[in-house]
Design a protein around this motif. Structure first.
Motif, PDB file in Angstrom:
ATOM      1  N   LEU A  68      -6.168  19.968  25.834  1.00 41.29           N
ATOM      2  CA  LEU A  68      -4.871  20.074  25.826  1.00 41.29           C
ATOM      3  C   LEU A  68      -4.288  20.901  26.515  1.00 41.29           C
ATOM      4  O   LEU A  68      -4.535  22.134  26.272  1.00 41.29           O
ATOM      5  N   ARG A  99      -3.235  15.712  28.256  1.00 42.13           N
ATOM      6  CA  ARG A  99      -4.785  15.926  28.122  1.00 42.13           C
ATOM      7  C   ARG A  99      -5.248  15.746  29.478  1.00 42.13           C
ATOM      8  O   ARG A  99      -4.897  14.927  30.415  1.00 42.13           O
ATOM      9  N   TRP A 123       4.391  23.417  16.242  1.00 44.01           N
ATOM     10  CA  TRP A 123       3.153  22.801  16.727  1.00 44.01           C
ATOM     11  C   TRP A 123       3.243  21.737  17.502  1.00 44.01           C
ATOM     12  O   TRP A 123       4.265  21.083  17.464  1.00 44.01           O
ATOM     13  N   ARG A 124       2.112  21.664  18.472  1.00 43.38           N
ATOM     14  CA  ARG A 124       2.160  20.383  19.412  1.00 43.38           C
ATOM     15  C   ARG A 124       0.582  20.230  19.376  1.00 43.38           C
ATOM     16  O   ARG A 124      -0.265  21.095  19.484  1.00 43.38           O
ATOM     17  N   SER A 125       0.491  18.775  19.589  1.00 42.78           N
ATOM     18  CA  SER A 125      -1.107  18.379  19.405  1.00 42.78           C
ATOM     19  C   SER A 125      -0.869  16.845  20.049  1.00 42.78           C
ATOM     20  O   SER A 125       0.227  16.464  20.173  1.00 42.78           O
ATOM     21  N   ARG A 139      -9.433  18.012  16.482  1.00 42.08           N
ATOM     22  CA  ARG A 139      -8.706  18.148  17.708  1.00 42.08           C
ATOM     23  C   ARG A 139      -7.979  19.549  18.052  1.00 42.08           C
ATOM     24  O   ARG A 139      -8.116  20.425  17.038  1.00 42.08           O
ATOM     25  N   GLN A 140      -7.796  19.936  19.224  1.00 43.42           N
ATOM     26  CA  GLN A 140      -7.059  21.333  19.318  1.00 43.42           C
ATOM     27  C   GLN A 140      -5.337  21.072  19.034  1.00 43.42           C
ATOM     28  O   GLN A 140      -5.111  20.018  19.530  1.00 43.42           O
ATOM     29  N   VAL A 141      -5.091  22.275  18.362  1.00 46.07           N
ATOM     30  CA  VAL A 141      -3.671  22.148  18.100  1.00 46.07           C
ATOM     31  C   VAL A 141      -2.978  23.406  18.541  1.00 46.07           C
ATOM     32  O   VAL A 141      -3.538  24.716  18.600  1.00 46.07           O
ATOM     33  N   GLU A 180      -8.951  25.300  17.134  1.00 49.17           N
ATOM     34  CA  GLU A 180      -9.835  24.072  17.307  1.00 49.17           C
ATOM     35  C   GLU A 180     -10.450  23.828  15.936  1.00 49.17           C
ATOM     36  O   GLU A 180     -10.613  24.330  14.787  1.00 49.17           O
ATOM     37  N   SER A 234      -4.297  28.832  19.681  1.00 50.23           N
ATOM     38  CA  SER A 234      -4.918  27.560  19.982  1.00 50.23           C
ATOM     39  C   SER A 234      -6.072  27.264  18.799  1.00 50.23           C
ATOM     40  O   SER A 234      -7.029  28.225  18.489  1.00 50.23           O
TER      41      SER A 234
END
Length: 608
Positions: free
Chosen positions: A453, A438, A378-380, A397-399, A341, A339
């Motif tokens: 997330l 979210r 990856w996802r975000s 954002r968080q990824v 940030e 994760s």
């Protein structure tokens, strides 16, 4: 926390705007009085002469500051009184470069003021100053008054008195008790020549040419040489900030655990970036403690490794991608899920409506491959422009990064910046309505803050729910050296609301599937003993796994001489009770002057 760099720059701007108004306003008398420095300082934090004109104040110059917005010099009376509560030193604010030298015997005529660094609204203590001075040099080359020794024996164990409830808990009007309280002790030395000896560094040299030492080498010591902030009631009284009146190039470049050997001496000042500060005329020689960056263990085949890492406003223009990649590959041993940030959008702080972060994340993934790591997927979810706080235009954002050779991500369409993820029951198991999604993005708890997330991962056939968080910062809280005691932590209100929502979401999962594996992690911006953590953990839904470490290893951040927990990985009961849970706070940044982030990453290994 906001990054130290951005927070300091913003505060400096505010200080420049507010400084003219940041004094205690009292009516001036019709005539000036001839008084000694200890009369001006008095026995409380506010001078009995504040707002009054004084004449012929005598003293020896002990330090001269020719830089910054607070130019001036300190003088000290070589003939002290017998009251330990009254300081014998005072700062003379000249606004331009002073025309005196250390050792000059001077008399000063001017107006006594109480200047509040950062503005009165910030709650800081004030500095007693003589402003608009007329200075007469009587003689030069005089001996400077001997420096008062500040050490473990002289600094009291109790931190601060309780403030006056009739004055909003201010301690300004209380008579100083320097033998009882550390803050009173330091205040009784305000403006005086002081010294520390063989002081261990507990916060590394920062970009603003300052560091922190402790004069109490046994006070809450951490395993690697710092000082632990372990509870609100256990303050570290031996912390002291060090700045210098000398050339920036001569300032020691120190890490935690190093030592300033010999004597470091100079006037004791107070500023908005940590309170009492020894502004040194002379600094001890730097002795290295040999601190090295840590490396965690590689996860076993049947272990899932999950990490959280705040990369401090990473955007494509930064030069730190290779270093972050090397840290993930070599120090974190390529966790299965990371994760991240503070991933910024594709043009960083340029405020033009860009919200996508494909370039930023892609550049990091490529750097990880070049460093010998896996090709992460990856996802975000892109935030609404400028709706999640942080640096304007940056859209942090968080990824989720994940290694597709070890773990798979369950994609479930429909998640976006404004759609709330929900939990449903499918074939007796918990399932997210959208993945990634979210948590309650429209709730007021997330105003100007990052929304959590949530995503579903599968490892060796077992679903693991992961929630990446970045709670709102501590900005706006009163500093530990505030005039208000106990200090107010106004930022907690929003974090408590955020923690309540995350806790409720985890309970939704556990209500459907009692044995679900849930990991909630990220930059929680609060301590493992805080009310925020207690809310996250309420009803046993989660447990902060950093508490599995010995106390002297529980930290991820080093701020003003206090090593503390801001980054956490919390786990559901099935993980806590499961096989071989291992936690590691991997200290690669917070203790070092050449840090690439101000946070240390955290790694959890367990068998789902």
């Amino acid at each position: 926390m906001p990054s130290k760099k951005s927070a300091r720059l913003a505060a400096l701007t505010v200080a420049a705007v507010c400084s003219a108004a940041s004094t205690v306003a009292l009516s001036a008398p019709a005539h000036a009085e001839t008084v000694a420095i200890h009369d001006i300082q008095g026995t409380t934090r506010i001078s009995p002469y504040a707002g009054k004109a004084v004449t012929g104040v005598a003293g020896i110059v002990t330090g001269v500051r020719t830089y910054g917005s607070s130019k001036g010099f300190w003088i000290q009376d070589p003939n002290p009184d017998a009251d330990p509560a009254t300081s014998e030193g005072v700062f003379v604010f000249t606004s331009s470069a002073p025309k005196v030298a250390v050792g000059d015997s001077v008399t000063v005529t001017g107006t006594v003021s109480e200047f509040v660094p950062g503005g009165a609204a910030g709650g800081n203590q004030s500095i007693t100053e003589i402003t608009k001075p007329t200075v007469t040099v009587v003689s030069s080359g005089n001996a400077v008054p001997a420096a008062t020794v500040v050490n473990a024996r002289s600094v009291p164990a109790d931190y601060a008195p309780a403030g006056d409830t009739a004055a909003a808990n201010s301690i300004n009007g209380l008579t100083l008790r320097p033998g009882t309280y550390a803050l009173d002790y330091y205040e009784s030395l305000e403006g005086m020549n002081v010294q520390v000896a063989d002081a261990r560094v507990v916060t590394a040299t920062d970009p603003f040419t300052e560091l922190w030492v402790t004069v109490k080498p046994r006070e809450n010591t951490t395993r690697r040489g710092g000082t632990l902030y372990g509870s609100y009631s256990s303050q570290n009284t031996g912390r002291l900030q060090i700045q210098s009146l000398g050339a920036t190039a001569d300032f020691p470049v120190a890490n935690v655990g190093d030592t300033l050997t010999g004597v470091t001496a100079g006037p004791l000042d107070y500023n908005q970036f940590g309170g009492y500060t020894l502004v040194a005329n002379s600094i001890g020689a730097l002795k290295s403690g040999g601190l090295q960056r840590e490396t965690t263990q590689k996860q076993k085949k049947n272990e899932l490794a999950v990490a959280t890492y705040n990369v401090e406003n990473l955007d494509p223009s930064d030069a730190s991608f290779d270093k972050h990649a090397a840290a993930i590959v070599n120090n974190l041993k390529s966790p299965d899920i990371v994760s991240l940030e503070e991933i910024q959008d594709d043009n960083g702080a340029t405020n033009d409506g860009t919200v996508a972060a494909d370039v930023t994340v892609g550049k990091l993934i490529d750097a990880i491959v070049a460093a010998g790591g896996p090709k992460y997927d990856w996802r975000s979810i892109d935030p609404v422009n400028n709706a999640d706080g942080g640096e304007p235009g940056g859209n942090i954002r968080q990824v989720f990064l994940f290694n597709p050779q070890r773990v798979s991500f369950t994609d479930r369409a429909g998640g976006d910046s404004t759609t709330a993820v929900a939990v449903s029951k499918v074939h007796g198991k918990a399932q997210l309505s959208v993945s990634p999604g979210r948590i309650a993005p429209a709730d007021a708890a997330w105003a100007n803050s990052r929304k959590p997330l949530a995503g579903e991962f599968v490892f060796r056939g077992r679903t693991v729910f992961v929630i990446a968080n970045h709670f709102n910062s501590k900005g706006g809280d009163q500093g530990l050296t505030s005039q208000y005691q106990p200090v107010a932590r106004s930022s907690e209100v929003q974090r408590h609301q955020q923690a309540t929502l995350v806790n409720a979401f985890v309970k939704d999962i556990l209500d459907v599937q009692k044995n679900a594996d849930v990991v909630a992690l990220g930059d929680i911006n609060d301590f493992e003993f805080s009310g925020t953590a207690q809310i996250l953990e309420s009803d046993g839904a989660l447990w902060s796994a950093i508490k599995s470490l010995p106390r002297n290893e529980r930290y991820s951040y080093d701020y003003q001489g206090n090593q503390q927990v801001l980054d956490q990985i919390l786990v559901s009961p099935s993980i806590r009770r499961g096989c071989g849970l291992e936690y590691d706070s991997v200290h690669i940044n917070s203790e070092f002057h050449d840090q690439i982030s101000d946070h240390d990453p955290q790694v959890l290994r367990f068998e789902p």
